[in-house]
Motif scaffolding. Structure first.
Motif, PDB file in Angstrom:
ATOM      1  N   UNK A 146      36.185 -27.855  47.810  1.00  0.00           N
ATOM      2  CA  UNK A 146      36.052 -29.229  47.326  1.00  0.00           C
ATOM      3  C   UNK A 146      34.600 -29.460  46.960  1.00  0.00           C
ATOM      4  N   UNK A 147      34.311 -30.611  46.381  1.00  0.00           N
ATOM      5  CA  UNK A 147      32.947 -30.910  45.957  1.00  0.00           C
ATOM      6  C   UNK A 147      32.258 -31.841  46.950  1.00  0.00           C
ATOM      7  N   UNK A 148      30.970 -31.623  47.139  1.00  0.00           N
ATOM      8  CA  UNK A 148      30.151 -32.577  47.883  1.00  0.00           C
ATOM      9  C   UNK A 148      28.693 -32.308  47.588  1.00  0.00           C
ATOM     10  N   UNK A 149      27.859 -33.301  47.857  1.00  0.00           N
ATOM     11  CA  UNK A 149      26.416 -33.133  47.737  1.00  0.00           C
ATOM     12  C   UNK A 149      25.768 -33.699  48.987  1.00  0.00           C
ATOM     13  N   UNK A 150      24.892 -32.892  49.583  1.00  0.00           N
ATOM     14  CA  UNK A 150      24.127 -33.320  50.759  1.00  0.00           C
ATOM     15  C   UNK A 150      22.763 -33.775  50.263  1.00  0.00           C
ATOM     16  N   UNK A 151      22.442 -35.043  50.494  1.00  0.00           N
ATOM     17  CA  UNK A 151      21.209 -35.640  49.994  1.00  0.00           C
ATOM     18  C   UNK A 151      20.206 -35.735  51.142  1.00  0.00           C
ATOM     19  N   UNK A 152      19.437 -34.654  51.315  1.00  0.00           N
ATOM     20  CA  UNK A 152      18.490 -34.603  52.423  1.00  0.00           C
ATOM     21  C   UNK A 152      19.194 -34.794  53.753  1.00  0.00           C
ATOM     22  N   UNK A 153      18.615 -35.625  54.606  1.00  0.00           N
ATOM     23  CA  UNK A 153      19.244 -35.990  55.875  1.00  0.00           C
ATOM     24  C   UNK A 153      19.893 -37.371  55.797  1.00  0.00           C
ATOM     25  N   UNK A 154      19.895 -37.954  54.583  1.00  0.00           N
ATOM     26  CA  UNK A 154      20.314 -39.348  54.442  1.00  0.00           C
ATOM     27  C   UNK A 154      21.816 -39.538  54.311  1.00  0.00           C
ATOM     28  N   UNK A 155      22.443 -38.739  53.465  1.00  0.00           N
ATOM     29  CA  UNK A 155      23.837 -39.043  53.136  1.00  0.00           C
ATOM     30  C   UNK A 155      24.536 -37.836  52.535  1.00  0.00           C
ATOM     31  N   UNK A 156      25.859 -37.926  52.514  1.00  0.00           N
ATOM     32  CA  UNK A 156      26.724 -36.983  51.808  1.00  0.00           C
ATOM     33  C   UNK A 156      27.653 -37.809  50.922  1.00  0.00           C
ATOM     34  N   UNK A 157      27.845 -37.341  49.697  1.00  0.00           N
ATOM     35  CA  UNK A 157      28.851 -37.938  48.820  1.00  0.00           C
ATOM     36  C   UNK A 157      29.837 -36.835  48.475  1.00  0.00           C
ATOM     37  N   UNK A 158      31.122 -37.088  48.742  1.00  0.00           N
ATOM     38  CA  UNK A 158      32.141 -36.060  48.547  1.00  0.00           C
ATOM     39  C   UNK A 158      33.404 -36.675  47.984  1.00  0.00           C
ATOM     40  N   UNK A 159      34.309 -35.836  47.494  1.00  0.00           N
ATOM     41  CA  UNK A 159      35.584 -36.317  46.963  1.00  0.00           C
ATOM     42  C   UNK A 159      36.435 -36.890  48.084  1.00  0.00           C
ATOM     43  N   UNK A 160      37.106 -37.999  47.803  1.00  0.00           N
ATOM     44  CA  UNK A 160      37.971 -38.597  48.834  1.00  0.00           C
ATOM     45  C   UNK A 160      39.267 -37.817  48.995  1.00  0.00           C
TER      46      UNK A 160
END
Length: 264
Positions: A146-160
């Motif tokens: 699946x797809x996701x992006x880890x943005x430093x230590x702040x957040x992750x945005x991924x497919x629901x």
């Protein structure tokens, strides 16, 4: 202090104008950032999304995912991105790509892990090459689900929805979950080969992929060559070493010292 000579007066005027314009540009940038934040807040309120600082997990619409990625990525030191499809999904907007390349040039650590099918078109390969040119590290793995992006230590945005690139997104700020996604990325990254674009006729990249046990399809996608090209080059190596099977080829390559250079 004695007055400046008359011939220096145009230079002083130009320096003053430059200083004044620099201040105006910086103020304009601050205003644009403020406008962007206001628009993001309005969008969030329209969709009943809380953008406060409390940790949590929230659903993002597809329209909000791309600007959210761009907004947070602009203030972190590293991004770890996992991609299934380069043709759809958040972050594909042209402005996001420009900002991503700009941040890489400025020193942001960017690592991107791709499914073997992602670099399937000439446009996708060109985009990847442009980002590699700015310093982005790229590897390929068929473990990507699946797809996701880890943005430093702040957040992750991924497919629901798992693996569904046209689904909405989930915005994760819970520190423990962010660390879980980061550890998952590191595990996949540690066993994934780099994307390589070998010179015509070069076999070392092909040999490295064979040593990893990669299938022909994955080798073709990783090296940006056709499937028949891979099989033809493997057959040529077998002829070169006078062997009849790939197992025998592996033994011959190891005896020749060529596998010793390949990661295991």
């Amino acid at each position: 202090m004695s007055p400046s000579p008359p011939h220096d007066e145009p230079l002083l005027r130009l320096e003053r104008y430059l200083a004044e314009d620099t201040i105006r540009i910086e103020q304009g940038r601050e205003k644009l950032v403020d406008i962007g934040d206001a628009l993001m807040t309005l969008r969030a309120r329209m969709h009943n999304i809380d953008l406060g600082d409390d940790p949590g997990v929230q659903v993002l619409t597809r329209e909000m995912a791309a600007p959210m990625i761009d907004r947070i990525a602009g203030r972190v030191e590293r991004t770890h991105n996992v991609i299934l499809d380069l043709e759809t999904g958040a972050g594909r907007e042209e402005i996001n790509g420009r900002h991503e390349r700009s941040r890489a040039v400025e020193g942001q650590v960017q690592r991107t892990l791709l499914h073997p099918s992602a670099p399937g078109t000439e446009l996708a390969r060109s985009e990847l090459a442009a980002k590699r040119g700015t310093g982005q590290e790229q590897r390929v793995s068929d473990l990507v689900g699946t797809e996701f992006i880890v943005l430093g230590d702040e957040a992750v945005i991924t497919l629901s929805e798992w693996g569904q690139t046209r689904s909405p997104y989930v915005f994760i700020r819970n520190p423990a979950l962010v660390q879980c996604f980061s550890a998952w990325f590191e595990l996949m990254w540690s066993v994934a080969p780099e994307i390589e674009v070998p010179e015509a006729g070069a076999d070392e990249a092909l040999i490295r992929m064979l040593a990893l046990g990669a299938k022909d399809e994955m080798i073709a996608r990783t090296l940006h060559v056709g499937l028949r090209t891979v099989r033809r080059r493997v057959a040529a190596l077998m002829d070169q070493y006078g062997v009849a099977t790939r197992f025998q080829l592996g033994v011959a390559l190891e005896r020749d010292g060529r596998l010793a250079k390949s990661p295991r």
